[in-house]
Each structure stands twice: as structure tokens, then as C-alpha cells.
Motif scaffolding. Structure first.
Motif, PDB file in Angstrom:
ATOM      1  N   PRO A 189       0.818  -1.214   0.000  1.00 31.63           N
ATOM      2  CA  PRO A 189       0.000   0.000   0.000  1.00 31.63           C
ATOM      3  C   PRO A 189       0.849   1.259   0.000  1.00 31.63           C
ATOM      4  CG  PRO A 189      -0.735  -1.546   1.694  1.00 31.63           C
ATOM      5  CD  PRO A 189       0.579  -2.055   1.191  1.00 31.63           C
ATOM      6  N   TRP A 190       0.301   2.310  -0.585  1.00 34.95           N
ATOM      7  CA  TRP A 190       0.986   3.607  -0.556  1.00 34.95           C
ATOM      8  C   TRP A 190       1.044   4.110   0.872  1.00 34.95           C
ATOM      9  CZ3 TRP A 190      -0.024   8.710   0.795  1.00 34.95           C
ATOM     10  CH2 TRP A 190       0.901   9.647   0.312  1.00 34.95           C
ATOM     11  N   ASP A 191       2.185   4.668   1.269  1.00 35.44           N
ATOM     12  CA  ASP A 191       2.413   5.082   2.645  1.00 35.44           C
ATOM     13  C   ASP A 191       3.067   6.463   2.629  1.00 35.44           C
ATOM     14  OD1 ASP A 191       3.252   5.505   5.258  1.00 35.44           O
ATOM     15  OD2 ASP A 191       4.052   3.496   5.533  1.00 35.44           O
ATOM     16  N   GLY A 192       2.383   7.455   3.175  1.00 36.13           N
ATOM     17  CA  GLY A 192       2.918   8.810   3.186  1.00 36.13           C
ATOM     18  C   GLY A 192       4.215   8.933   3.962  1.00 36.13           C
ATOM     19  N   ARG A 193       4.368   8.131   5.013  1.00 33.96           N
ATOM     20  CA  ARG A 193       5.612   8.180   5.794  1.00 33.96           C
ATOM     21  C   ARG A 193       6.779   7.631   4.992  1.00 33.96           C
ATOM     22  NH1 ARG A 193       2.613   5.401  10.773  1.00 33.96           N
ATOM     23  NH2 ARG A 193       1.743   4.391   8.927  1.00 33.96           N
ATOM     24  N   PRO A 198      -7.135  17.434   9.096  1.00 33.76           N
ATOM     25  CA  PRO A 198      -8.507  17.619   9.586  1.00 33.76           C
ATOM     26  C   PRO A 198      -9.591  17.068   8.669  1.00 33.76           C
ATOM     27  CG  PRO A 198      -7.233  19.621   9.932  1.00 33.76           C
ATOM     28  CD  PRO A 198      -6.390  18.711   9.075  1.00 33.76           C
ATOM     29  N   PHE A 199      -9.301  16.932   7.387  1.00 35.95           N
ATOM     30  CA  PHE A 199     -10.342  16.465   6.462  1.00 35.95           C
ATOM     31  C   PHE A 199     -10.709  15.008   6.694  1.00 35.95           C
ATOM     32  CE2 PHE A 199     -11.641  14.559   2.367  1.00 35.95           C
ATOM     33  CZ  PHE A 199     -12.786  15.312   2.131  1.00 35.95           C
ATOM     34  N   PHE A 200      -9.751  14.203   7.148  1.00 32.94           N
ATOM     35  CA  PHE A 200      -9.931  12.747   7.138  1.00 32.94           C
ATOM     36  C   PHE A 200     -10.521  12.236   8.452  1.00 32.94           C
ATOM     37  CE2 PHE A 200      -6.874  13.659   3.820  1.00 32.94           C
ATOM     38  CZ  PHE A 200      -7.384  12.913   2.773  1.00 32.94           C
ATOM     39  N   THR A 201     -11.749  12.659   8.705  1.00 31.05           N
ATOM     40  CA  THR A 201     -12.498  12.124   9.830  1.00 31.05           C
ATOM     41  C   THR A 201     -12.947  10.699   9.506  1.00 31.05           C
ATOM     42  OG1 THR A 201     -14.594  12.943   8.954  1.00 31.05           O
ATOM     43  CG2 THR A 201     -13.336  14.429  10.396  1.00 31.05           C
ATOM     44  N   ASP A 202     -13.331   9.958  10.517  1.00 32.25           N
ATOM     45  CA  ASP A 202     -13.813   8.591  10.278  1.00 32.25           C
ATOM     46  C   ASP A 202     -14.996   8.593   9.314  1.00 32.25           C
ATOM     47  OD1 ASP A 202     -11.907   7.525  11.934  1.00 32.25           O
ATOM     48  OD2 ASP A 202     -13.247   7.257  13.649  1.00 32.25           O
ATOM     49  N   LYS A 203     -15.883   9.571   9.467  1.00 31.99           N
ATOM     50  CA  LYS A 203     -17.068   9.639   8.606  1.00 31.99           C
ATOM     51  C   LYS A 203     -16.677   9.885   7.157  1.00 31.99           C
ATOM     52  CE  LYS A 203     -21.493  12.050   8.120  1.00 31.99           C
ATOM     53  NZ  LYS A 203     -22.395  13.091   8.712  1.00 31.99           N
ATOM     54  N   PRO A 251      -7.202   2.769   7.537  1.00 34.83           N
ATOM     55  CA  PRO A 251      -6.224   2.897   8.630  1.00 34.83           C
ATOM     56  C   PRO A 251      -5.145   3.934   8.360  1.00 34.83           C
ATOM     57  CG  PRO A 251      -6.704   0.588   8.190  1.00 34.83           C
ATOM     58  CD  PRO A 251      -7.366   1.376   7.095  1.00 34.83           C
ATOM     59  N   THR A 252      -4.691   4.019   7.094  1.00 33.22           N
ATOM     60  CA  THR A 252      -3.660   4.997   6.749  1.00 33.22           C
ATOM     61  C   THR A 252      -4.119   6.417   7.046  1.00 33.22           C
ATOM     62  OG1 THR A 252      -2.685   3.608   5.033  1.00 33.22           O
ATOM     63  CG2 THR A 252      -2.325   5.972   4.836  1.00 33.22           C
ATOM     64  N   HIS A 253      -5.366   6.729   6.720  1.00 39.70           N
ATOM     65  CA  HIS A 253      -5.840   8.098   6.887  1.00 39.70           C
ATOM     66  C   HIS A 253      -6.426   8.359   8.268  1.00 39.70           C
ATOM     67  CE1 HIS A 253      -5.073   8.012   2.609  1.00 39.70           C
ATOM     68  NE2 HIS A 253      -4.967   9.321   2.702  1.00 39.70           N
ATOM     69  N   GLN A 254      -6.808   7.305   8.972  1.00 39.59           N
ATOM     70  CA  GLN A 254      -7.130   7.489  10.385  1.00 39.59           C
ATOM     71  C   GLN A 254      -5.884   7.915  11.154  1.00 39.59           C
ATOM     72  OE1 GLN A 254      -8.809   3.626  11.192  1.00 39.59           O
ATOM     73  NE2 GLN A 254     -10.913   4.341  10.930  1.00 39.59           N
ATOM     74  N   ALA A 255      -4.745   7.305  10.807  1.00 39.15           N
ATOM     75  CA  ALA A 255      -3.486   7.705  11.437  1.00 39.15           C
ATOM     76  C   ALA A 255      -3.092   9.111  11.020  1.00 39.15           C
ATOM     77  CB  ALA A 255      -2.382   6.704  11.072  1.00 39.15           C
ATOM     78  N   TYR A 256      -3.273   9.431   9.737  1.00 42.80           N
ATOM     79  CA  TYR A 256      -2.914  10.758   9.247  1.00 42.80           C
ATOM     80  C   TYR A 256      -3.749  11.842   9.916  1.00 42.80           C
ATOM     81  CZ  TYR A 256      -2.045  14.567   5.932  1.00 42.80           C
ATOM     82  OH  TYR A 256      -1.706  15.776   5.377  1.00 42.80           O
TER      83      TYR A 256
END
Length: 338
Positions: free
Chosen positions: A156-160, A214-219, A256-261
């Protein structure tokens, strides 16, 4: 996001064709569904996606600025360069894969341009000559892993991991302080992780309609994943190409990637200008467009030295729609760092 005036439309047609081939019916994406797909996935790989397979021929090196010499030899990023790098392409190794970086010589502060999802360094070709002439700064562009002339990385793509690649390249090229980083769209994630790990390297950041935590809320994550799942499934049934693999890699582990972000914060020591598009990536979905604007405003309000401006009349493709705004804001950031 794509470079060129018709890249997004080409990919939109490709995705429509993919769904048609899979189901036997023609079904175009709604404007919002397309926007969600574009945000989740890198979408500037239309040339390879539209083709029949991987191309054996590498993409040409940077054609803007001084004539590019032959690529430099591949090198480890363990130590910074001892002298200013030559103009042209430099292949740099990090964690076992090679990355293509492109240099136009100049003075400090260095300007580093990081492209949107799926884009290689050529996204910036339209503004690099003007930036070089106006600022005299060293300018560095590059191809993230799996794009342009850089090697693919499985998984998977990983920003880190992408931030680690950027760090390795800049270290090898000797750009280890007083760097102005410019990041479009998905590259906002790379910038955030890079800034967290290397706050002393950056003297300023210009985020161009970029993904911010801030954009990547769970919803919102659940909404994006639900909207794009059918298109991902269709892509997986197509012949495997470098472009398809990058599209799919970005969608894998997206939640999961964007929940962490979402939990990552920008360091207060690095000033930021955020250039937002008027139309946002969600033109056609007022609710989600407003969430995008609210996230940008929340990001800017969360720390000192942050400025928010709007590129009036622009789509998400600000570097192509309103290049002068991007150039002006980079020039301001560079001037303040001298």
C-alpha cells in the motif's frame, strides 16, 4: 491529480470504460463519485492506464531550464552531497529502490516541488522556468516511487515512506536546510510527515489544495471508501500495468492509513501558505466541498505562521488553472526566507 487540461477527463473516460467492460453497460460516474475517486487515488497516470501494458521506454528527463546532462550515478543517501549537484536527473537509492530527482541549479533557499497523486515531476514544467528566472533558487522536482522514472515499491501507498524517500533525495543532493517545499494534493500527506521528521530542513511550505489531516475524519474516510470500492474492484480485473498498480496501491489500507494521518499535526516552527481552490476536488457536492474548505481553514487556524488564500475560479488543478498564483506565493515564501 493530473497535469494538462484533458488528463482528468481521459481518466474519467477510462474508469467509465472499465465499468462498462466489467458489467456490459455504460455507466458514467456522477461528478461527486468521480471527485471521491480522484481524491482517494492518484489520477495522473492516464497515459499508462489507457495503454495496453507497461512501456519499456523511460520518460524523458526534465526539459525545462538548462539542458540536462546524462543521469548521475545511483547513490546511497547516507551522507549529504559535498558540492552542489549538477543540472539534470539524479538517481538516488533509498531502502532498496531508486528514485529520480531533477535539479535546476541555483542558490538558497532551494525550492522543492512535490506533485499531486499519480503525477510525476512534469506536473510542474509549466512554472519551473518562471520560478527559476524570478527567484534564482535551486529547483528540485522528483518522481515518487512507482511514478515517472522511479522504481515501484510493493504494498500500500504510505505517506511516511514517501517522506523518507524525499528526505533521502534531498540529503543526497545537499538540500538539508532552508528548503521551501511546495506540495499539491496527495503530496500534502508527504509534506506533513516530512515536516514532522525534518522541521529544521524546511524554512517554509506552500500547500496547493493539499490533503490536510482535519479532512480525514472517520465519517469522511468511510464515505470515500464506499464510493470508490466499485471502481477499485473493476481496476483489479484489468490487465496489470504500472499505472493500475499505483492506483490500487493508493486505495489499499486507505482507512487505517488516513485514520493515522488525521492525528498528525504540523510543526509550529514551519510557516505555511495554503492555496485552496474555489471549486475544491468536490465540485458538484456542496456538502463535501464545504468539508474540504473547513478542513483547510481548521488546519490554518491550528498554528502560527499559517495563511489561507483562495485561487478564485480554479478547479483542484491549481498549478494548471492558476499557475501565477502558485508562482507568486512561492516567490513570497522564498523572499521571506532570504
Amino acid at each position: 491529480m493530473p497535469a494538462g487540461s484533458n488528463a482528468a477527463e481521459k481518466l474519467r473516460k477510462m474508469i467509465s470504460m472499465t465499468v462498462q467492460n466489467d458489467s456490459g453497460t455504460t455507466r458514467r460516474l456522477s461528478r461527486f463519485r468521480w471527485a471521491a475517486f480522484a481524491l482517494v487515488l492518484p489520477v495522473a497516470v492516464v497515459g499508462a492506464v489507457s495503454g495496453c501494458g507497461d512501456s519499456a521506454a523511460p520518460k524523458p528527463a526534465h526539459t525545462t531550464g538548462p539542458a540536462a546532462p546524462a543521469p548521475a550515478a545511483s547513490a546511497s543517501a547516507a551522507e549529504p552531497a559535498n558540492s552542489a549537484p549538477a543540472a539534470g536527473q539524479h538517481m538516488i537509492t533509498n531502502n532498496g529502490h531508486r528514485l529520480a530527482f531533477y535539479v535546476i541549479p541555483g542558490h538558497s533557499p532551494a525550492i522543492v516541488l512535490d506533485s499531486g497523486g499519480g503525477e510525476d515531476h512534469t506536473q510542474w514544467n509549466g512554472i519551473v522556468p518562471q520560478l527559476s528566472k524570478a527567484t534564482g533558487s535551486q529547483i528540485i522536482t522528483y518522481d515518487r516511487a512507482g511514478l515517472g522514472n522511479s522504481d515501484e515499491v510493493k504494498g500500500p501507498w504510505d505517506g511516511r515512506a514517501a517522506a523518507s524517500d524525499l528526505q533521502a533525495g534531498l540529503r543526497e543532493l545537499g538540500a538539508t536546510r532552508n528548503v521551501v517545499l511546495v506540495s499539491h494534493s496527495q503530496a500534502g500527506e508527504v509534506a506533513t510527515y516530512f515536516a514532522r521528521a525534518n522541521p529544521g530542513v524546511l524554512s517554509g511550505e506552500v500547500l496547493v489544495d493539499a490533503n490536510v489531516p482535519p479532512f480525514f475524519t472517520d465519517k469522511e474516510i468511510q464515505r470515500l471508501v464506499a464510493l470508490t470500492t466499485p471502481q477499485i474492484a473493476a481496476l483489479k480485473k484489468q490487465p496489470s500495468t504500472k499505472a493500475n498498480r499505483q492506483l490500487i496501491a493508493t486505495s489499499e489500507n486507505f482507512g487505517p492509513t488516513h485514520q493515522a494521518y488525521h492525528k498528525v499535526s504540523w510543526p509550529d516552527s514551519v510557516p505555511v501558505t495554503y492555496i485552496g481552490s474555489e471549486k475544491t476536488p468536490f465540485d458538484g457536492s456542496p456538502q463535501d466541498a464545504q468539508r474540504w474548505r473547513d478542513a483547510a481553514a481548521a488546519f490554518v487556524a491550528a498554528g502560527p505562521g499559517r495563511t489561507l488564500i483562495t485561487a478564485k475560479g480554479s478547479s483542484h488543478e491549481i498549478p494548471q488553472d492558476k499557475p501565477q498564483i502558485v508562482v507568486d506565493e512561492i516567490e513570497k515564501m522564498v523572499a521571506a526566507r532570504r
